[in-house]
Design a protein around this motif. Structure first.
Motif, PDB file in Angstrom:
ATOM      1  N   PRO A  23      22.272  63.545  48.970  1.00 48.00           N
ATOM      2  CA  PRO A  23      21.891  62.794  50.171  1.00 48.00           C
ATOM      3  C   PRO A  23      21.913  63.621  51.461  1.00 48.00           C
ATOM      4  CG  PRO A  23      24.008  62.034  49.287  1.00 48.00           C
ATOM      5  CD  PRO A  23      23.433  62.964  48.278  1.00 48.00           C
ATOM      6  N   LYS A  24      22.694  64.705  51.487  1.00 45.37           N
ATOM      7  CA  LYS A  24      22.750  65.516  52.724  1.00 45.37           C
ATOM      8  C   LYS A  24      21.399  66.123  53.059  1.00 45.37           C
ATOM      9  CE  LYS A  24      27.529  66.818  53.165  1.00 45.37           C
ATOM     10  NZ  LYS A  24      28.539  67.708  52.606  1.00 45.37           N
ATOM     11  N   VAL A  25      20.580  66.401  52.044  1.00 49.50           N
ATOM     12  CA  VAL A  25      19.227  66.925  52.306  1.00 49.50           C
ATOM     13  C   VAL A  25      18.172  65.878  51.905  1.00 49.50           C
ATOM     14  CG1 VAL A  25      19.780  69.387  52.230  1.00 49.50           C
ATOM     15  CG2 VAL A  25      19.251  68.193  50.100  1.00 49.50           C
ATOM     16  N   LEU A  26      18.575  64.614  52.013  1.00 50.36           N
ATOM     17  CA  LEU A  26      17.682  63.491  51.721  1.00 50.36           C
ATOM     18  C   LEU A  26      17.047  63.622  50.333  1.00 50.36           C
ATOM     19  CD1 LEU A  26      16.020  62.988  55.239  1.00 50.36           C
ATOM     20  CD2 LEU A  26      18.245  62.220  54.420  1.00 50.36           C
ATOM     21  N   ASN A  27      17.858  64.147  49.409  1.00 49.41           N
ATOM     22  CA  ASN A  27      17.483  64.260  47.987  1.00 49.41           C
ATOM     23  C   ASN A  27      16.227  65.120  47.768  1.00 49.41           C
ATOM     24  OD1 ASN A  27      19.642  62.485  47.350  1.00 49.41           O
ATOM     25  ND2 ASN A  27      18.352  60.762  47.959  1.00 49.41           N
ATOM     26  N   ALA A  28      15.999  66.060  48.687  1.00 53.01           N
ATOM     27  CA  ALA A  28      14.840  66.961  48.548  1.00 53.01           C
ATOM     28  C   ALA A  28      14.898  67.645  47.184  1.00 53.01           C
ATOM     29  CB  ALA A  28      14.848  67.997  49.667  1.00 53.01           C
ATOM     30  N   LEU A  29      13.727  67.810  46.587  1.00 54.84           N
ATOM     31  CA  LEU A  29      13.644  68.342  45.215  1.00 54.84           C
ATOM     32  C   LEU A  29      13.718  69.865  45.238  1.00 54.84           C
ATOM     33  CD1 LEU A  29      10.624  66.198  43.940  1.00 54.84           C
ATOM     34  CD2 LEU A  29      13.050  65.822  43.411  1.00 54.84           C
ATOM     35  N   GLY A  59      22.322  57.572  48.667  1.00 53.74           N
ATOM     36  CA  GLY A  59      22.458  57.475  50.123  1.00 53.74           C
ATOM     37  C   GLY A  59      21.609  56.359  50.710  1.00 53.74           C
ATOM     38  N   GLU A  60      21.764  56.196  52.015  1.00 54.19           N
ATOM     39  CA  GLU A  60      21.130  55.073  52.705  1.00 54.19           C
ATOM     40  C   GLU A  60      19.732  55.390  53.207  1.00 54.19           C
ATOM     41  OE1 GLU A  60      22.407  51.944  52.966  1.00 54.19           O
ATOM     42  OE2 GLU A  60      23.844  52.824  51.567  1.00 54.19           O
ATOM     43  N   LYS A  61      19.383  56.694  53.255  1.00 54.29           N
ATOM     44  CA  LYS A  61      18.161  57.043  53.996  1.00 54.29           C
ATOM     45  C   LYS A  61      16.938  57.358  53.154  1.00 54.29           C
ATOM     46  CE  LYS A  61      18.371  59.748  57.713  1.00 54.29           C
ATOM     47  NZ  LYS A  61      18.798  60.846  58.600  1.00 54.29           N
ATOM     48  N   ALA A  62      17.173  57.931  51.956  1.00 57.82           N
ATOM     49  CA  ALA A  62      16.007  58.486  51.272  1.00 57.82           C
ATOM     50  C   ALA A  62      15.992  58.213  49.779  1.00 57.82           C
ATOM     51  CB  ALA A  62      15.953  60.002  51.491  1.00 57.82           C
ATOM     52  N   PHE A  63      14.774  58.012  49.290  1.00 60.48           N
ATOM     53  CA  PHE A  63      14.507  58.153  47.846  1.00 60.48           C
ATOM     54  C   PHE A  63      14.471  59.670  47.628  1.00 60.48           C
ATOM     55  CE2 PHE A  63      11.047  58.616  44.596  1.00 60.48           C
ATOM     56  CZ  PHE A  63      11.712  58.066  43.523  1.00 60.48           C
ATOM     57  N   ILE A 102      10.857  52.980  36.242  1.00 59.35           N
ATOM     58  CA  ILE A 102      10.657  52.229  37.484  1.00 59.35           C
ATOM     59  C   ILE A 102      11.264  53.031  38.625  1.00 59.35           C
ATOM     60  CG2 ILE A 102      11.181  50.054  38.696  1.00 59.35           C
ATOM     61  CD1 ILE A 102      11.643  48.785  35.886  1.00 59.35           C
ATOM     62  N   ALA A 103      10.465  53.317  39.657  1.00 60.70           N
ATOM     63  CA  ALA A 103      11.005  53.995  40.834  1.00 60.70           C
ATOM     64  C   ALA A 103      11.577  52.932  41.770  1.00 60.70           C
ATOM     65  CB  ALA A 103       9.917  54.796  41.540  1.00 60.70           C
ATOM     66  N   ALA A 104      12.862  53.071  42.095  1.00 65.04           N
ATOM     67  CA  ALA A 104      13.515  52.172  43.059  1.00 65.04           C
ATOM     68  C   ALA A 104      13.578  52.943  44.378  1.00 65.04           C
ATOM     69  CB  ALA A 104      14.914  51.797  42.576  1.00 65.04           C
ATOM     70  N   ILE A 105      12.646  52.645  45.271  1.00 63.22           N
ATOM     71  CA  ILE A 105      12.426  53.508  46.445  1.00 63.22           C
ATOM     72  C   ILE A 105      13.206  52.955  47.633  1.00 63.22           C
ATOM     73  CG2 ILE A 105      10.650  54.506  47.933  1.00 63.22           C
ATOM     74  CD1 ILE A 105       8.758  53.950  45.391  1.00 63.22           C
ATOM     75  N   ASN A 106      14.262  53.668  47.976  1.00 67.49           N
ATOM     76  CA  ASN A 106      15.264  53.142  48.894  1.00 67.49           C
ATOM     77  C   ASN A 106      15.235  53.793  50.272  1.00 67.49           C
ATOM     78  OD1 ASN A 106      16.066  55.396  47.199  1.00 67.49           O
ATOM     79  ND2 ASN A 106      18.021  55.355  48.271  1.00 67.49           N
ATOM     80  N   GLY A 107      14.131  54.409  50.671  1.00 63.27           N
ATOM     81  CA  GLY A 107      14.072  55.058  51.987  1.00 63.27           C
ATOM     82  C   GLY A 107      12.899  56.013  52.019  1.00 63.27           C
ATOM     83  N   TYR A 108      13.075  57.168  52.689  1.00 65.34           N
ATOM     84  CA  TYR A 108      11.968  58.126  52.782  1.00 65.34           C
ATOM     85  C   TYR A 108      11.452  58.491  51.390  1.00 65.34           C
ATOM     86  CZ  TYR A 108      13.222  58.909  57.660  1.00 65.34           C
ATOM     87  OH  TYR A 108      13.472  58.749  58.991  1.00 65.34           O
ATOM     88  N   CYS A 109      10.149  58.403  51.248  1.00 70.84           N
ATOM     89  CA  CYS A 109       9.498  58.722  49.969  1.00 70.84           C
ATOM     90  C   CYS A 109       8.303  59.599  50.355  1.00 70.84           C
ATOM     91  CB  CYS A 109       9.070  57.417  49.296  1.00 70.84           C
ATOM     92  SG  CYS A 109       8.297  57.640  47.687  1.00 70.84           S
ATOM     93  N   LEU A 110       8.601  60.892  50.544  1.00 73.54           N
ATOM     94  CA  LEU A 110       7.636  61.783  51.192  1.00 73.54           C
ATOM     95  C   LEU A 110       7.281  62.957  50.289  1.00 73.54           C
ATOM     96  CD1 LEU A 110       9.363  61.947  54.704  1.00 73.54           C
ATOM     97  CD2 LEU A 110       7.486  60.449  53.999  1.00 73.54           C
ATOM     98  N   GLY A 111       6.074  63.466  50.474  1.00 73.64           N
ATOM     99  CA  GLY A 111       5.664  64.679  49.777  1.00 73.64           C
ATOM    100  C   GLY A 111       5.944  64.591  48.281  1.00 73.64           C
ATOM    101  N   GLY A 112       6.660  65.601  47.779  1.00 76.65           N
ATOM    102  CA  GLY A 112       6.998  65.630  46.351  1.00 76.65           C
ATOM    103  C   GLY A 112       7.732  64.375  45.890  1.00 76.65           C
ATOM    104  N   GLY A 113       8.439  63.708  46.801  1.00 76.24           N
ATOM    105  CA  GLY A 113       9.141  62.463  46.452  1.00 76.24           C
ATOM    106  C   GLY A 113       8.147  61.340  46.192  1.00 76.24           C
TER     107      GLY A 113
END
Ligand code: CAA
Length: 261
Positions: A23-29, A59-63, A102-113
């Protein structure tokens, strides 16, 4: 102890909750996350006690806020191409996975996400989710299938707008254009995904599996070829014990007991 550094897998009642946990890097891949996802889908999630998968971000902010930009910044063109090919291979495994993902998308869902979510069979978003392919803002183009899966899902015009502007859209807008199946409150996200997984799990597993394959493969064929493929899967489903059980249970007015055979 878990074999993973970043992923968490919790299996309960045949449903695997797969969490990308950085979560510290918003789950960046990053490379490790991609390796762990490959391993999870090729090993643990194939086991018989798993019937469906819910993929989410910690975390609270990002998928997932995209591929790891710090890693991307170091790539030469050859390595970048290989990275994209590797990403495609993983996302193809997820898209063709024989159990519902099933993707449970709980926040930012950007680019590769966003591209990861597009490879899942179903997408449920929480109200705070945001969707975008912001790669052009970095001098890149989407590299994990976004230029292909997004137009196939939402249509060329809408996809073009998201890809060329790089701007994000809200969860409500994503639902309106068919990018997600539905939007639920943050606290209801995982329970609603579980409910959906449970409903699918009540059905015959092989029929679910053949349906996934017929939809995915058929979409890449002409209508005539695709309907022939459907006929073959339809025939195959009639070779299963579960088909006998499902049709018998209907006539006997009782719930079927499927065995996945
Ligand atoms: N890669 C690496 N690190 C990332 C990241 C990413 N994609 N997204 C967020 N982070 C990191 C930030 O660097 C930050 O780390 P530090 O605390 O060490 O600085 C941390 O996560 C928190 O992020 P922010 O402070 O930026 O949080 P915010 O709430 O202010 O903004 C955000 C959130 C709008 C999502 C912003 O983080 C952002 O724009 N992230 C990048 C989104 C993006 O461009 N994604 C596409 C990547 S390219 C790609 O995915 C290519 C492909 O197709 C394969």
């Amino acid at each position: 102890m878990s074999e993973f550094k970043i992923l968490k897998i919790e299996v309960e009642n045949q449903i695997a909750l797969l969490t990308i946990s950085q979560p510290k890097v918003l789950n960046a891949l990053n490379e490790t996350t991609m390796e762990e996802l490959e391993s999870a889908f090729c090993n643990r999630l194939k086991e018989a006690d798993v019937g469906a998968i819910i993929l989410t971000g910690a975390g609270e902010k990002a998928f997932v806020a995209g591929a790891d930009i710090k890693e991307l910044a170091q790539l030469n063109p050859l390595d970048a191409r290989l990275k994209a090919l590797r990403g495609h291979a993983l996302l193809e495994v997820i898209e063709g996975f024989p159990k519902p993902v099933i993707a449970a998308i709980n926040g930012y869902c950007l680019g590769g996400g966003c591209e990861l979510a597009l490879a899942c069979h179903l997408r449920i978003a929480s109200e705070n989710a945001q969707f975008g392919l912001p790669e052009v803002k970095l001098g890149l183009i989407p590299g994990y299938g976004g230029t292909q899966r997004l137009p196939r899902l939402v249509g060329k015009g809408r996809a073009m707008e998201m890809i060329l502007s790089g701007e994000s859209i809200s969860a409500q807008e994503a639902a309106r254009i068919g990018l997600v199946n539905r939007v639920v409150s943050r606290e209801n996200l995982i329970p609603k995904c579980r409910e959906l997984a449970e409903r699918i799990l009540r059905n015959a597993p092989l029929a679910v599996r053949y349906s996934i394959e017929a939809v995915n493969t058929g979409l890449e064929m002409s209508l005539q070829e695709a309907t022939r493929l459907e006929a073959s899967f339809f025939g195959l489903s009639c070779a299963t014990e579960d088909m006998r059980e499902g049709t018998r249970a209907f006539t006997e007015k009782r719930k079927p007991q499927f065995k996945g055979r």
